[in-house]
Structures are given as structure tokens and as C-alpha cells.
Design an enzyme around this catalytic site. Structure first.
Site: not given
Length: 370
Positions: A296, A314
Site C-alpha cells: 500500500h 506491509c
């Protein structure tokens, strides 16, 4: 001397005409009678020495079961109900002209409970080259071999693959290697009437057809060079700077291994109560594991992207780079995370860890010996 002469031939007896005996009709009714019959069949009537003139299989309330009738066979074209009585009727005519009745009555089995099945792949959908097929059952399956034998995967191009039971309620099928682009796939889970063990039976069949995308998109996320590469059909399209999970905290490490794109959200709020943060807004969020790993946008870590790992697991990209990946990728694309200190595995039953297992380990989880 008296001459002798032969006696006259005796008159011959007339030859009796041969009368060919015409065959009588002989029926084979399956099943003709019995209790505990599987409602999945087969249910059929066959005839030799004649032809069928009419056949009907009738259930309770007078409902007639659908079937196909030819001269020598009648076959039911639908499943029957559980714990129901069915009665045969009809007749066949032999070559001798005599009618032979079709008779019999039977009862289908009564399951102690029914188990249903759901698929992770949708009918007529398109997926990336790493997409596994996942069947989730509503209760634990005891007789996995019986169920697995009723599940088939058919592909438009030759594809080596296998089922693996990843838990008592999950069977996954994946190819040995990534799918070939443009492969068309049919999944037939014919478990209605199949014993699941412990008195349980399949509640219904499931049929799904889907397709693999016309391109092979692979993301390579190198946690040590801090790069995020996007490859399409073997050609490098993009090489982005990235930041991954902090290596000094095992709970934050981005796990090595082949992940699979599972979900896409243009906007999302991130929350990790174990690390005391919640409601953190991000954009272009691509879920690659249900343990909370995403690719992301995170503008606040751009100072570290390409240099060091600071995230909570992430893959952080710049807003522009994250949007590019978001627009290119689809569900089922592989994201190969490389060189971190923790590997994607069966631990905590993460979806999908299918590609973390080598082929020998994968096939060892099959309930049926090849």
C-alpha cells in the site's frame, strides 16, 4: 441265370420347417429395491431382447423424476432426495411381442447431517497465475478420500496439479507451477450423496468455471535491497523503492515466500492494536496475506523507502508507485517476498500459504494416492 435288379428307393420324409424362437425382453433395473440408496444414483433401466416402451421413476407425492429414454435404456438426469421412497413403473416389449413390466421400489439413505461446500473462486471470473482453488466445508470432513475422489479440476491446457487438505474443513487445489495464461478451468465438486464419514453426507454439488488472465504478472518484493519489482510476461515493467517490515521485531517482519493477491481497496484504514495504532488511513491497499500483510501507499515512510525497513509487515510504496501496482494487479497474482528472516508457512493457517510448500510437501497432503 436270372438277372438281379436294385430295389426302388424308399420315399424320403418331408423336412420339418425351422421355427426361430423370438427373444423375450430381459430387464436390468438399478436399483430395483433396497434401503439406504445414495440419492446421487445411478438410477437406470436397461433392456436386452427388446425395447423399452415407457419408464417412470416416481417419488413421494407423485413427482416424476426427470430422465432420458432410448430404445434400450432409461437414465435419470437428476439427483433424488435424501430419505425418500421411489417407485419404478413402465414396460418393455420383447422381440416375441410380449410386454414385460418395470417394477420395484427403494428408499434413499437418511444422513445424520449434511455438510455444504463453498468455493473461493467465482463463476466466470478471471484470476492471476498463482490463484489456488479453495473448497471450504461447513463441518470437519472425516472421510477425506471419499470426498476428494468426487472433486475434479479440468483445464483447457495440460496442467499438473493436486488437491491438498490444509485442515479438516479446507481442501485446496493448485498447479505444480504457476498457471499458464489464458487457461480455462472447470471445477466439479460432485459431493451430493457422497459419504463424508460419521454419518454425514454432501448437501449439494458445486460447479465453477473460471479463467486465468492473459498475462503473467509477478511482483518481486526484495526485503534486503528494498526494491519492489513488477514483471509482466518476463519483462520488468517497474522497479520501485520500498520499505518492508522491521527485521528486529519478528512480529513485524514481512514473511518470505510467494504470497497471493487476495483483495484490493482504493482506500483503507489500518489497525494493529498489538502495536498501539488504529484508524491509520492509506490508499491503494492490496492484501497479500490474511495475516495483515498489504502492499500500500504510505507517504510518511518515503524517507525510508529504498533504504531501510520500518513498517509493521506491509510493503510501503509512494502514492504514485502504489497506485501503479494497484492498477496493474488482480486477484490471484503472485507477490514473491524475498530474503526476510521469517518465512510464510502453515503457522496460524495463513491464506494463502499454498506456494510456501514444495511439491512433495503439497502432494503429501492429498487424501488420495496418485
Amino acid at each position: 441265370m436270372t438277372a438281379c435288379s436294385a430295389a426302388p428307393d424308399a420315399p424320403s420324409s418331408p423336412t420339418a420347417p425351422v421355427v426361430e424362437e423370438k427373444a423375450k425382453a430381459a430387464l436390468t433395473v438399478t436399483p430395483a429395491s433396497g434401503e439406504g440408496i445414495s440419492p446421487a444414483g445411478p438410477f437406470q433401466v436397461g433392456v436386452t431382447g427388446g425395447s423399452l416402451t415407457a419408464v417412470a421413476l416416481t417419488g413421494e407425492g407423485g413427482r416424476v423424476v426427470k430422465g432420458e429414454l432410448t430404445a434400450d435404456k432409461w437414465v435419470a438426469t437428476e439427483d433424488l432426495g435424501y430419505d425418500k421412497v421411489y417407485t419404478w413403473s413402465g414396460s418393455a416389449k420383447g422381440a416375441d411381442g410380449a410386454e414385460v413390466p418395470v417394477t420395484g421400489s427403494f428408499r434413499t439413505l437418511k444422513p445424520q447431517r449434511l455438510i455444504s461446500v463453498e468455493s473461493n473462486v467465482g463463476d466466470h471470473q478471471t484470476y492471476g497465475i498463482a490463484m489456488p482453488i479453495k473448497m471450504t466445508f461447513s463441518a470437519p470432513v472425516q472421510d477425506k478420500a471419499s470426498v476428494q475422489k468426487a472433486m475434479t479440476v479440468t483445464t483447457s491446457v495440460p496442467t499438473e496439479g493436486s488437491w491438498a487438505w490444509l485442515s479438516d474443513t479446507e481442501a485446496h487445489w493448485r498447479p505444480r507451477d504457476y498457471w499458464k495464461p489464458n487457461t480455462e478451468v472447470s471445477v466439479d465438486v460432485n459431493v451430493y450423496g457422497v459419504p463424508f464419514g460419521g454419518g454425514a453426507y454432501g448437501a449439494d454439488d458445486l460447479h465453477v468455471q473460471f479463467k486465468i488472465a492473459d498475462r503473467a504478472l509477478v511482483a518481486k518484493a526484495n526485503t534486503q535491497t528494498h526494491r519492489f519489482e513488477i514483471w509482466r510476461d518476463g519483462v520488468l515493467l517497474h522497479d520501485f523503492p520500498a520499505s518492508y517490515g522491521l527485521e528486529t521485531d519478528r512480529g513485524r517482519v514481512t514473511r518470505s515466500g510467494t504470497h497471493v493477491v487476495m483483495q484490493k481497496e482504493a482506500k483503507r484504514t489500518m489497525c494493529n492494536k498489538a502495536y498501539n495504532y488504529c484508524d491509520v488511513p492509506v490508499t491503494w491497499a492490496v492484501l497479500i496475506s490474511n495475516n495483515g500483510e498489504f502492499v500500500h501507499e504510505y507517504a510518511d515512510s518515503m524517507w525510508a523507502q529504498g533504504k531501510q525497513n520500518v513498517s509493521h509487515g506491509c510493503a510501503n510504496l509512494s502514492p504514485a508507485d502504489a497506485k501503479t501496482f494497484f492498477n496493474l494487479t488482480m486477484i490471484g497474482d503472485p507477490v514473491e517476498v524475498l530474503n526476510s528472516s521469517v518465512h510464510l508457512s502453515e503457522e496460524k493457517q495463513f491464506d494463502y500459504y499454498d506456494w510456501a510448500l514444495d511439491w512433495a510437501a503439497w502432494t503429501s497432503k492429498s487424501a488420495v494416492t496418485p
